[in-house]
Design a protein around this motif. Structure first.
Motif, PDB file in Angstrom:
ATOM      1  N   LEU A   1       6.125  61.221 188.784  1.00  0.00           N
ATOM      2  CA  LEU A   1       5.694  60.804 187.440  1.00  0.00           C
ATOM      3  C   LEU A   1       4.829  61.908 186.829  1.00  0.00           C
ATOM      4  O   LEU A   1       3.696  62.150 187.274  1.00  0.00           O
ATOM      5  CB  LEU A   1       4.921  59.483 187.503  1.00  0.00           C
ATOM      6  N   ILE A   2       5.396  62.571 185.810  1.00  0.00           N
ATOM      7  CA  ILE A   2       4.651  63.635 185.100  1.00  0.00           C
ATOM      8  C   ILE A   2       4.088  63.031 183.824  1.00  0.00           C
ATOM      9  O   ILE A   2       4.856  62.545 182.977  1.00  0.00           O
ATOM     10  CB  ILE A   2       5.583  64.808 184.721  1.00  0.00           C
ATOM     11  N   VAL A   3       2.775  63.033 183.692  1.00  0.00           N
ATOM     12  CA  VAL A   3       2.164  62.531 182.463  1.00  0.00           C
ATOM     13  C   VAL A   3       1.712  63.732 181.635  1.00  0.00           C
ATOM     14  O   VAL A   3       0.943  64.573 182.111  1.00  0.00           O
ATOM     15  CB  VAL A   3       1.018  61.549 182.778  1.00  0.00           C
ATOM     16  N   ASP A   4       2.214  63.807 180.421  1.00  0.00           N
ATOM     17  CA  ASP A   4       1.892  64.908 179.520  1.00  0.00           C
ATOM     18  C   ASP A   4       0.681  64.496 178.680  1.00  0.00           C
ATOM     19  O   ASP A   4       0.801  63.727 177.728  1.00  0.00           O
ATOM     20  CB  ASP A   4       3.113  65.225 178.636  1.00  0.00           C
ATOM     21  N   GLU A   5      -0.491  65.015 179.067  1.00  0.00           N
ATOM     22  CA  GLU A   5      -1.747  64.693 178.364  1.00  0.00           C
ATOM     23  C   GLU A   5      -2.187  65.877 177.501  1.00  0.00           C
ATOM     24  O   GLU A   5      -3.374  66.023 177.206  1.00  0.00           O
ATOM     25  CB  GLU A   5      -2.846  64.348 179.383  1.00  0.00           C
ATOM     26  N   ILE A   6      -1.224  66.714 177.126  1.00  0.00           N
ATOM     27  CA  ILE A   6      -1.581  67.925 176.377  1.00  0.00           C
ATOM     28  C   ILE A   6      -2.245  67.558 175.046  1.00  0.00           C
ATOM     29  O   ILE A   6      -3.221  68.181 174.637  1.00  0.00           O
ATOM     30  CB  ILE A   6      -0.322  68.806 176.210  1.00  0.00           C
ATOM     31  N   TYR A   7      -1.722  66.532 174.390  1.00  0.00           N
ATOM     32  CA  TYR A   7      -2.293  66.076 173.115  1.00  0.00           C
ATOM     33  C   TYR A   7      -3.374  65.016 173.367  1.00  0.00           C
ATOM     34  O   TYR A   7      -4.466  65.059 172.794  1.00  0.00           O
ATOM     35  CB  TYR A   7      -1.174  65.474 172.261  1.00  0.00           C
ATOM     36  N   SER A   8      -3.079  64.072 174.261  1.00  0.00           N
ATOM     37  CA  SER A   8      -3.918  62.875 174.389  1.00  0.00           C
ATOM     38  C   SER A   8      -5.104  63.064 175.337  1.00  0.00           C
ATOM     39  O   SER A   8      -5.978  62.200 175.403  1.00  0.00           O
ATOM     40  CB  SER A   8      -3.059  61.710 174.881  1.00  0.00           C
ATOM     41  N   GLY A   9      -5.154  64.192 176.051  1.00  0.00           N
ATOM     42  CA  GLY A   9      -6.195  64.386 177.068  1.00  0.00           C
ATOM     43  C   GLY A   9      -7.540  64.826 176.496  1.00  0.00           C
ATOM     44  O   GLY A   9      -7.682  65.070 175.296  1.00  0.00           O
ATOM     45  N   PHE A  10      -8.527  64.931 177.386  1.00  0.00           N
ATOM     46  CA  PHE A  10      -9.866  65.428 177.055  1.00  0.00           C
ATOM     47  C   PHE A  10     -10.528  64.641 175.918  1.00  0.00           C
ATOM     48  O   PHE A  10     -10.929  65.205 174.906  1.00  0.00           O
ATOM     49  CB  PHE A  10      -9.810  66.932 176.748  1.00  0.00           C
ATOM     50  N   CYS A  11     -10.590  63.320 176.118  1.00  0.00           N
ATOM     51  CA  CYS A  11     -11.391  62.400 175.285  1.00  0.00           C
ATOM     52  C   CYS A  11     -10.740  62.027 173.952  1.00  0.00           C
ATOM     53  O   CYS A  11     -11.302  61.218 173.201  1.00  0.00           O
ATOM     54  CB  CYS A  11     -12.802  62.942 175.017  1.00  0.00           C
ATOM     55  N   ARG A  12      -9.585  62.576 173.653  1.00  0.00           N
ATOM     56  CA  ARG A  12      -8.965  62.324 172.350  1.00  0.00           C
ATOM     57  C   ARG A  12      -8.788  60.830 172.048  1.00  0.00           C
ATOM     58  O   ARG A  12      -8.985  60.383 170.922  1.00  0.00           O
ATOM     59  CB  ARG A  12      -7.610  63.078 172.309  1.00  0.00           C
ATOM     60  N   THR A  13      -8.398  60.051 173.064  1.00  0.00           N
ATOM     61  CA  THR A  13      -8.065  58.638 172.802  1.00  0.00           C
ATOM     62  C   THR A  13      -9.191  57.670 173.178  1.00  0.00           C
ATOM     63  O   THR A  13      -8.979  56.463 173.208  1.00  0.00           O
ATOM     64  CB  THR A  13      -6.792  58.213 173.565  1.00  0.00           C
ATOM     65  N   GLY A  14     -10.384  58.218 173.487  1.00  0.00           N
ATOM     66  CA  GLY A  14     -11.487  57.336 173.860  1.00  0.00           C
ATOM     67  C   GLY A  14     -11.672  57.219 175.367  1.00  0.00           C
ATOM     68  O   GLY A  14     -12.581  56.527 175.821  1.00  0.00           O
ATOM     69  N   ARG A  15     -10.811  57.847 176.130  1.00  0.00           N
ATOM     70  CA  ARG A  15     -10.974  57.988 177.583  1.00  0.00           C
ATOM     71  C   ARG A  15     -10.783  59.461 177.889  1.00  0.00           C
ATOM     72  O   ARG A  15     -10.185  60.181 177.095  1.00  0.00           O
ATOM     73  CB  ARG A  15      -9.892  57.201 178.349  1.00  0.00           C
TER      74      ARG A  15
END
Ligand SMILES: Cc1ncc(COP(=O)(O)O)c(C=O)c1O
Length: 429
Positions: free
Chosen positions: A255-269
């Motif tokens: 399972l590869i999760v692409d957090e390139i956009y959503s990572g590092f606090c962007r979504t509140g986590r």
């Protein structure tokens, strides 16, 4: 922190931006920068959530420049770290004779992802696993320079681990435009001119549902954005990621999760997959990681990553600028800033507040400060907002979403101003 509103506008783009656009058309490939009478402005400097153009106009940036400037444009501590590192060492030999910052950043990234995720899971189950995770590293890192390259590494990791080439990706997905990543990206606009050169190892299935594919034995990986970004800020149903995790476990898929956009606090986590308590096998990060310096990484569970063979002196995957000291210094400073300013909490609170305000104007989607407003056709609105001193971008396959992904340091006053402008433009007369 800057808390400035847009300056009063005369003409946008101003005369200097227009002149530069005309020159750029002569030298840059015509496919790259879109130029019209209303577009673009040339940026000169930026600070926090503010941008100034070459004509002296000041803007509020609701894009964080593609989701990058989470700690604020030209964050003073990131700039200081870059300056200090530039005075010592700009470039090292990433996979041969590295610089110590590569080690520090790899350790930090493992700590923020798999070590945190493991210790939470083991704290639930009892302490034995927790203790062993604290002494040995639960994950390994491979650095890269762009998001797409981090995705390439993840795809290679999966096939090295499973020996099965097929990849399941989702309709609406955006994972980058290099050939491997492009095969998993959804939109025909990006794919069709190159279709004959693509690997065609990907099966695209509807986002938000557990995949139903024939010949599951050919597939070795699933790649997913926990919240689709460029596909239009699409939040899947709450049971989607947990069921996808189970599906991967049942079929032996990575399972590869692409957090390139959503990572590092962007979504509140810190990472969006945490909203659903799902731990991936491999996670890709980039964009906001270094406050604007181009560096990315693929981080994977040790057992999966250790399928890569031991280097005998020539890595089978590497690149010239891998683990670049400037990039590592910027990333370490940027992550320190995210922690210092508690940007996960800030993004969550401001995002909730903003979503409530926007809900009075239209339909809102997203989490934290990764929000989208459904507007029908975002393109004319984006141009009008530029005239009003607000930088936004359209998202979605048909530009039907106004993407709102500001620097996480944006102030309430700045957001209030933008909401008032949006209200003015979108309210029926
Ligand atoms: C989810 C996701 N993955 C990958 C990429 C590609 O990153 P890059 O443009 O740095 O190659 C992007 C870029 O927008 C993205 O949003």
């Amino acid at each position: 922190m800057n808390d400035l509103l847009p300056s009063r506008k005369t003409q946008i783009p101003g005369p200097k931006s227009r002149a530069l656009s005309r020159q750029l058309r002569r030298y840059e490939s015509r496919n790259i920068t879109f130029v019209s009478g209303h577009w673009p402005i040339f940026w000169q400097r930026a600070s926090g959530a503010n941008v100034w153009d070459v004509d002296g106009n000041r803007y509020i940036d609701l894009t964080a420049a593609f989701g990058v400037a989470s700690v604020g444009h030209n964050n003073a501590r990131v700039v200081a770290a870059l300056k200090a590192q530039a005075g010592k060492l700009v470039h090292a030999m990433g996979d041969v004779h590295p610089n110590e910052l590569k080690l520090q950043l790899a350790r930090e990234l493992v700590g923020l992802t798999f070590r945190r995720w493991c210790s939470r899971a083991s704290a639930k189950r009892g302490s034995a696993l927790h203790r062993s995770a604290a002494t040995t590293s639960p994950a390994r890192v491979i650095f890269a320079n762009s998001g797409a390259e981090a995705v390439e590494v993840a795809l290679k990791t999966a096939v090295i681990h499973t020996k099965r080439p097929g990849v399941i990706a989702f309709e609406g997905a955006y994972h980058g435009l290099t050939y491997g990543a492009l095969d998993t990206t959804w939109r025909a606009h990006f794919r069709s001119p190159f279709s004959e050169q693509l690997g065609h190892f990907t099966a695209h299935v509807p986002f938000g549902r557990v995949p139903n594919v024939a010949n599951i034995g050919d597939f070795g990986a699933v790649i997913v954005e926990p919240i689709q970004g460029r596909g239009g800020i699409v939040v899947p149903p709450d049971d989607f990621l947990p069921k996808l995790r189970q599906f991967c476990d049942d079929h032996g898929l990575v399972l590869i999760v692409d957090e390139i956009y959503s990572g590092f606090c962007r979504t509140g986590r810190w990472f969006a997959c945490e909203h659903w308590g799902v731990t991936p096998d491999v996670v890709c990060v980039g964009k906001a990681m270094a406050g604007g310096f181009p560096i990315s990484a693929c981080i994977g569970r040790a057992e999966v990553m250790d399928s890569w063979p031991e280097s005998q002196g020539e890595a089978i995957h590497t690149s010239t600028f891998l683990g670049n000291p400037l990039g590592c210094a910027a990333a370490l400073a940027s992550i320190r800033e995210m922690k210092r300013m508690k940007l996960d909490k800030r993004s969550q609170e401001l995002g909730k507040w903003l979503a409530t305000r926007l809900a009075k104007i239209g339909k809102v989607r997203g989490k934290g400060l990764m929000l989208g407003l459904e507007v029908g056709n975002a393109v004319p609105l984006v141009e009008k907002l530029l005239q009003g001193g607000i930088l936004v971008l359209p998202e979605g396959d048909h530009n039907e979403i106004l993407g709102l992904t500001p620097p996480l340091v944006i102030t309430k006053r700045q957001l209030e101003y933008c909401v008032a402008e949006l209200n003015e433009l979108l309210s029926p007369r």
